[in-house]
Design an enzyme around this catalytic site. Sequence first.
Site, short mmCIF file in Angstrom:
data_model
loop_
_atom_site.label_atom_id
_atom_site.label_comp_id
_atom_site.label_asym_id
_atom_site.label_seq_id
_atom_site.Cartn_x
_atom_site.Cartn_y
_atom_site.Cartn_z
CB SER A 133 -49.46 21.43 9.86
OG SER A 133 -50.59 22.02 9.73
CD GLU A 158 -52.15 19.87 7.77
OE1 GLU A 158 -51.18 19.08 8.33
OE2 GLU A 158 -51.65 21.02 7.62
CG ASP A 207 -51.26 16.08 9.06
OD1 ASP A 207 -50.51 16.79 9.27
OD2 ASP A 207 -52.46 16.55 8.79
#
Length: 514
Positions: free
Chosen positions: A443, A244, A248
């Site tokens: 995400s 994650e 990002d």
Amino acid sequence: MSTPKKIALEGSHKVAHAAEATASINKDDIIEVTVRIRRKKSLEDSLKSGERISRENYEKEYGASQEDVDKVEAFAQQYHLSTVETNLARRSVILKGSITNMETAFGVSLSGANDADGNNIRVRSGEIFIPETLKGIIEGVFGLDNRPVARAMFRVSQRDGQFVSHSAAPQAFTPDQLAKIYGFPAGVNGAGQTIGIIELGGGFVANDITTYFSGLGIQAPNVTAVFVDGGTNSPTNPNSADGEVMLDIEVAGAVAPGANIVVYFCPNTDQGFLDAITTAVHDDTNKPSVISISWGGPEVSWTQQSLTSFNEAFQAASVLGVTITVAAGDSGSSDGVTDGDVHVDFPASSPYVLACGGTSLQVNGSGQITSEVVWHDSSDSATGGGVSNVFPIPAYQANANVPVSLNTKFAGRGLPDVAGDADPDTGYKVRVDGQDMVIGGTSAVAPLMAGLIALVNQQKGTPVGFINTGLYANPAQCRDIVSGNNNTTKTNTGYSAGPGWDACSGWGVMNNVA
């Protein structure tokens, strides 16, 4: 010392943990809690008018009053709790003390349990109690219970249990390729902007960032870590929340490489999550103009005090001119809840964030889009979306034909607002802990949109801030997604795409801000 009369703190009710009282805790252990205090005055007029307020003036006009802080600290001292930090803009008082003294002060009983990963945690059930004299002053108490509250919304592309490499992916994109395919603004790189990223676990390796951007032929962005409530930059392996964190950073950074990126690391608790958001929103050092959040949980899993306090933090961001982009979820219309009903994810369901749904994208050899539909792989792999059972429909959605909730018939906030590529089978080429891999999930869409906002902010010379009102007034800045659904409940109910706004792709893929 006279004992003040206690009352239940409104909205603090917490359900018992599934594994409550399965582990022991030392009642002499020292813990910290965040007490959330009321604003000096209502923010409603500024929200309605669209007024922008500087961070300095926000604290003066809408922060907590020192008088209220003093009252909370006086109460805490009666129970041998000490003050770690106060912040008027964040309306937060952080208190420290033994578990025993916290239990006595707030009228709770804390017990030990194990979370899904086997970690020892503190849990409570029922209400928190506060002195009657502090009714209306204290709006929330966070950190007594430290069970995990959110999950990361990323999906790794795998074949036969192995990560799919960049070269083996049948259709995958680097984020800068995707920005070109979608037609993001050219001639800008996000210079002068700061993108904040909230992370509830995992970490990044600086060498991975350097290697990744070198491979793209792009100057690596400046990445800074900020630690909240003891959060750390703790990379481990590609199977962890590192996926994650790196997704990002690499997506936002490849879209807007000229922007500074600040990663706010916090524990995965209601306290950590809230404190990271308020820290980022009111950060007068780094001054993020857009904040990306790729973590969340079903609305039904949150306390009312959490829903209210998080939403109020996003309201503050709105008047400060900070855009918040949030992943809408990866488990379709059920949001991973197995009761057979439809559910939406929070904080994506807040009316003051840009909720980001997912699509499945196909392009030809020339980089032209040949197909883009709602992302829906399976019963547990599809874009989130639906209608809130908590937040009423906001004014900006009045003419968007948002349906009532399929279960409760509540006329709630519809989500997502926009969408973008999220299917792991048409996902993003990223690098995590030395491993080149392909990752999808909503995400990826939150930092993709955050990168777009940074480009637009540079282009316009001023932060666009809360864009939902303008987006719904002028949806032509999006390319409509009209096919697919996110039906993942046991009864195969959910929402279908069609012309205009819908509850699985919003207005479609946004490529600019009017």
